[in-house]
Design a protein around this motif. Structure first.
Motif, mmCIF file in Angstrom:
data_model
loop_
_atom_site.group_PDB
_atom_site.id
_atom_site.type_symbol
_atom_site.label_atom_id
_atom_site.label_comp_id
_atom_site.label_asym_id
_atom_site.label_seq_id
_atom_site.Cartn_x
_atom_site.Cartn_y
_atom_site.Cartn_z
ATOM 1 N N THR A 12 -0.250 0.123 -11.426
ATOM 2 C CA THR A 12 0.003 1.550 -10.886
ATOM 3 C C THR A 12 -0.108 2.680 -11.699
ATOM 4 N N ASP A 13 0.287 3.681 -10.905
ATOM 5 C CA ASP A 13 -0.006 5.295 -11.654
ATOM 6 C C ASP A 13 1.224 5.075 -12.753
ATOM 7 N N LYS A 14 2.238 4.699 -12.496
ATOM 8 C CA LYS A 14 3.232 4.736 -13.326
ATOM 9 C C LYS A 14 4.151 3.455 -13.499
ATOM 10 N N GLY A 54 3.518 5.851 -5.461
ATOM 11 C CA GLY A 54 3.271 6.265 -6.952
ATOM 12 C C GLY A 54 2.116 7.308 -6.914
ATOM 13 N N GLY A 55 1.294 7.278 -6.294
ATOM 14 C CA GLY A 55 0.111 8.257 -6.431
ATOM 15 C C GLY A 55 0.825 9.734 -6.058
ATOM 16 N N LEU A 113 -4.853 2.129 5.380
ATOM 17 C CA LEU A 113 -3.284 2.101 5.314
ATOM 18 C C LEU A 113 -2.796 2.654 6.714
ATOM 19 N N ALA A 169 0.691 -1.159 0.122
ATOM 20 C CA ALA A 169 -0.138 0.128 0.106
ATOM 21 C C ALA A 169 0.963 1.213 -0.043
ATOM 22 N N LEU A 170 2.023 1.103 0.773
ATOM 23 C CA LEU A 170 2.732 2.253 0.741
ATOM 24 C C LEU A 170 3.390 2.493 -0.648
ATOM 25 N N ASP A 171 3.799 1.456 -1.492
ATOM 26 C CA ASP A 171 4.259 1.522 -2.630
ATOM 27 C C ASP A 171 3.265 2.362 -3.524
ATOM 28 N N ALA A 172 1.809 2.023 -3.311
ATOM 29 C CA ALA A 172 0.985 2.565 -4.210
ATOM 30 C C ALA A 172 0.617 4.110 -3.750
ATOM 31 N N VAL A 173 0.992 4.395 -2.554
ATOM 32 C CA VAL A 173 0.756 5.701 -2.160
ATOM 33 C C VAL A 173 2.057 6.588 -2.453
ATOM 34 N N CYS A 199 -6.565 5.383 2.436
ATOM 35 C CA CYS A 199 -5.413 6.013 3.208
ATOM 36 C C CYS A 199 -5.627 5.724 4.709
#
Lengths: 118, 255
Positions: B3-5, A50-51, B43, A44-48, B40
């Motif tokens: 992912t976004d990128k 990335g975001g 998380l 999840a941290l990776d996704a965050v 979030c």
């Protein structure tokens, strides 16, 4: 950044609320979930990260973020689960952590370039 | 993992990506923000819980089987090590305790031996049941041989220590001289000769009376002898201890 109304308020607020809830409630993690929780958190941290990077790049897409967040967590957990079934859980979770760690470093480097141009 | 990128792409790719996904840069719908907030929150919650779990000592509950096996093996070998250390220390403790006891016993034994030797050598006064023998010699016919006989007989009868005319008798005592000029260890003594001996008084007095023994010889020499047994006689004449000049204790062959 362009055209984003809400700003980073909601994610940061959510994060704060979640941490506070976790500290206050202090639930005990079910035994069956305990190997997966740290992996899920890192995914999840990776996704965050990335975001955040996408946002700084101006290409943030809420849908992509949500999908990547959930799929990151699910796939990471699945890989570890599969590893556990195959008897290589420890090694596979290490592998997942390494890969996600590399991605987080890459995203963090991009974020850094954006923020302090170095 | 969508992912976004794609991970570490350099910003060069930025224009292209911007082109591809240009339309999501518009204001997000409210629901999307909400979803992001929820994610979030999740998380943060998971992060806090995980930190708590690792922090509180329950780290083992999440450990894998092979890790647990390794930890268990480590703990067992550590336990074995500590166990053997405990038994070593206990042995040492026992040794020290018994060593103390045996040291005290050895000191006591040494003290008793020293006392026995001192009585034999005549370096300390002694008391106990025994005889007081008085030999009168009006004719000056009792010579050193008769006194020596008396000493030998008393020794043979088990006298533990004795004195003759105020001189303690030891292993190297010499009785010399003819009648009337007897010298014991170089000291001139005169009649009447009083012999004090410690031992079983019954046996000692019998030893004096054997036919042809001390009593007969004294009477033949014209003297008289009185033998008085008592429960408590005191031998208080002392002999100086002669330090051996040449002899030294040899090492104990048992050691």
């Amino acid at each position: 950044m362009k055209g984003i109304r809400t700003g980073p308020v909601i994610p940061i607020l959510g994060l704060a609320v979640g941490i506070a809830a976790g500290v206050l409630v202090d639930p005990s993690v079910p035994l069956s979930l305990q190997p997966y929780l740290p992996i899920a958190v890192v995914a999840a941290l990776d996704a965050v990260f990335g975001g955040i990077r996408a946002r700084l790049d101006g290409i943030f897409d809420a849908k992509v973020f949500v999908v990547s967040f959930i799929s990151n967590v699910v796939i990471a957990a699945l890989i570890v689960f599969l590893g556990d079934q195959l008897g290589v859980g420890a090694q596979l979770s290490t592998a997942v952590i390494v890969v996600l760690g590399i991605r987080i470093f890459g995203n963090a480097a991009a974020i850094r370039r954006h923020l302090i141009r170095a | 993992m969508a992912t976004d990128k794609e991970p570490t792409a350099e910003p060069i790719a930025e224009p292209e990506l911007e082109q591809v996904r240009s339309e999501p840069a518009r204001p997000r719908p409210w629901s999307a923000s909400l979803l992001i907030g929820v994610l979030c929150t999740l998380l943060g919650f998971a992060l806090a819980v995980q930190l708590r779990t690792v922090d509180s000592d329950q780290g083992l509950t999440g450990a894998r089987q092979e890790d647990l096996v390794r930890i268990l093996a480590d703990l067992q070998s550590r336990q074995d090590r500590l166990r053997s250390e405990i038994s070593e220390q206990q042995d040492l403790l026992e040794q020290l305790g018994s060593g103390e006891d045996s040291a005290a016993a050895a000191v006591e034994e040494a003290r008793r031996q020293a006392e026995a030797l001192a009585i034999l050598n005549g370096t300390i006064a002694a008391e106990g049941p025994g005889l007081t023998i008085t030999i009168r010699d009006p004719d000056s016919d009792v010579d050193s041989a008769i006194l020596l006989d008396a000493v030998q007989e008393l020794r043979g009868a088990g006298a533990e220590t004795m004195q003759v005319a105020g001189v303690r008798i030891g292993v190297s005592t010499a009785l010399v001289g003819g009648a009337g000029e007897i010298r014991i260890d170089g000291v001139a003594v005169e009649a009447p000769y009083v012999i004090i001996a410690i031992g079983d008084s019954q046996t000692l007095s019998v030893a004096m009376q054997i036919p042809g023994g001390v009593e007969d010889k004294v009477i033949q020499a014209g003297g008289s002898i009185d033998v008085v047994s008592a429960d408590q006689v005191v031998v208080d004449a002392l002999r100086p201890l002669e330090e051996p000049e040449y002899a030294e204790p040899a090492p104990d062959p048992d050691d």
